[in-house]
Scaffold this active site. Structure first.
Site, PDB file in Angstrom:
ATOM      1  N   THR A  58      41.302 -18.151 -57.512  1.00  0.00           N
ATOM      2  CA  THR A  58      41.569 -18.362 -56.193  1.00  0.00           C
ATOM      3  C   THR A  58      42.667 -18.166 -55.829  1.00  0.00           C
ATOM      4  O   THR A  58      43.862 -18.149 -57.267  1.00  0.00           O
ATOM      5  CB  THR A  58      41.540 -19.885 -55.890  1.00  0.00           C
ATOM      6  OG1 THR A  58      39.077 -20.147 -56.272  1.00  0.00           O
ATOM      7  CG2 THR A  58      41.939 -20.063 -54.512  1.00  0.00           C
ATOM      8  N   GLU A  90      37.353 -24.385 -59.994  1.00  0.00           N
ATOM      9  CA  GLU A  90      37.886 -23.471 -60.518  1.00  0.00           C
ATOM     10  C   GLU A  90      37.439 -24.015 -62.051  1.00  0.00           C
ATOM     11  O   GLU A  90      37.397 -23.364 -62.856  1.00  0.00           O
ATOM     12  CB  GLU A  90      39.462 -23.778 -60.302  1.00  0.00           C
ATOM     13  CG  GLU A  90      39.642 -22.303 -59.042  1.00  0.00           C
ATOM     14  CD  GLU A  90      40.794 -22.655 -59.347  1.00  0.00           C
ATOM     15  OE1 GLU A  90      41.648 -21.679 -58.331  1.00  0.00           O
ATOM     16  OE2 GLU A  90      41.730 -23.828 -59.287  1.00  0.00           O
TER      17      GLU A  90
HETATM   18  C1  5RP Z   1      44.614 -22.552 -56.579  1.00  0.00           C
HETATM   19  C2  5RP Z   1      45.347 -22.290 -57.856  1.00  0.00           C
HETATM   20  C3  5RP Z   1      45.416 -20.822 -58.043  1.00  0.00           C
HETATM   21  O1  5RP Z   1      45.004 -20.011 -58.991  1.00  0.00           O
HETATM   22  C4  5RP Z   1      46.978 -21.092 -58.476  1.00  0.00           C
HETATM   23  O2  5RP Z   1      47.815 -22.077 -56.929  1.00  0.00           O
HETATM   24  C5  5RP Z   1      48.286 -19.304 -58.626  1.00  0.00           C
HETATM   25  O3  5RP Z   1      47.547 -18.983 -57.545  1.00  0.00           O
HETATM   26  P1  5RP Z   1      48.669 -17.956 -57.429  1.00  0.00           P
HETATM   27  O4  5RP Z   1      48.333 -16.256 -57.416  1.00  0.00           O
HETATM   28  O5  5RP Z   1      48.599 -17.872 -55.288  1.00  0.00           O
HETATM   29  O6  5RP Z   1      49.835 -18.104 -58.023  1.00  0.00           O
HETATM   30  O7  5RP Z   1      45.152 -22.441 -59.226  1.00  0.00           O
HETATM   31  O8  5RP Z   1      43.257 -23.939 -56.568  1.00  0.00           O
END
Ligand code: 5RP
Length: 236
Positions: free
Chosen positions: A32, A110
């Protein structure tokens, strides 16, 4: 600090590279966030252009929407015996490949999916690297709504600064895909991520925390070279 466009390119480069590590027949954990989206799009391209056959296991509602958009068949962790490879972003990565995740409030699912994977590939731009977890980001906690106040008190007793995460375009708190709330716990540096992960999960009402310790098998880091080119460094 790199421009938004360069950061986007770093994320895209590691996302595409990770998607190319996926093999025909793999069960794939679909992460995500803004970096994982590039990986899902590239997988979609491979499904279309290379007849790649995979089973996707989305880590959030948003990841399942992205998978559907890209014609990737999706399943739940309950449908499969194994996950061959999971690819996901992170908010912080320390030198031992331990992570903080959960800015997108998806860390519970996750951790289930990424934790099942034989290979868990983390994709980040260089801004996510830290010497010590918790030095920039708070640790997100998924909390049962009826337990928010006891959890706030328990985190304070551990020396943390907890804040209930509020929604940006809705009145009131963020509600997770599971119908729970998120408390962001700031610790100003965490010396013992292993101990902190289990201490937090032992607080009644906390369903999962965003410390991912000992799960990542590889990290792909997008960075900018002296000549302004995007490079990918690998840690394993
Ligand atoms: C979501 C997450 C994301 O993987 C993490 O926040 C990184 O996000 P981005 O790639 O938009 O920086 O842990 O819960």
């Amino acid at each position: 600090m790199p421009s938004e466009e360069l950061t986007r390119k770093m994320k895209q480069t590691v996302g595409v590279e990770a998607a190319r590590m996926v093999r025909h027949g793999d069960v794939v954990g679909l992460g995500t966030g803004s970096t994982a989206v590039f990986m899902i799009e590239e997988l979609g391209r491979r499904v279309r252009d290379e007849d790649l056959r995979i089973q996707g296991i989305p880590t959030s509602f948003d990841a399942s929407v992205q998978a559907r958009k890209n014609a990737i068949p999706t399943f739940t962790p309950d449908d499969v015996d194994r996950v061959d490879i999971a690819v996901d972003g992170a908010d912080e990565v320390d030198p031992d490949m331990n992570l903080i995740k959960g800015r997108g409030a998806a860390h519970l699912r996750e951790k289930i999916v990424d934790g099942m994977a034989d290979r868990f590939i983390v994709i980040v731009d260089e801004s996510k690297l830290v010497d010590r977890l918790g030095s920039k980001c708070p640790v997100p906690l998924e909390v049962l709504p009826m337990a928010v106040r006891p959890v706030l008190r328990a985190v304070e007793a551990l020396g943390g600064e907890p804040v209930l995460r509020m929604a940006a375009q809705k009145d009131g708190p963020v509600i997770t895909d599971q119908g729970n709330m998120v408390v962001d716990a700031r610790f100003d540096g965490i010396d013992d991520p292993v101990g902190m992960e289990s201490t937090l999960n032992n607080i009644p009402g906390i369903l999962e925390n965003g410390l991912f310790v000992g799960l990542a098998t590889e990290v792909l880091i997008g960075s900018i070279s002296g000549e302004g080119r995007i490079e990918v460094d690998r840690r394993s």
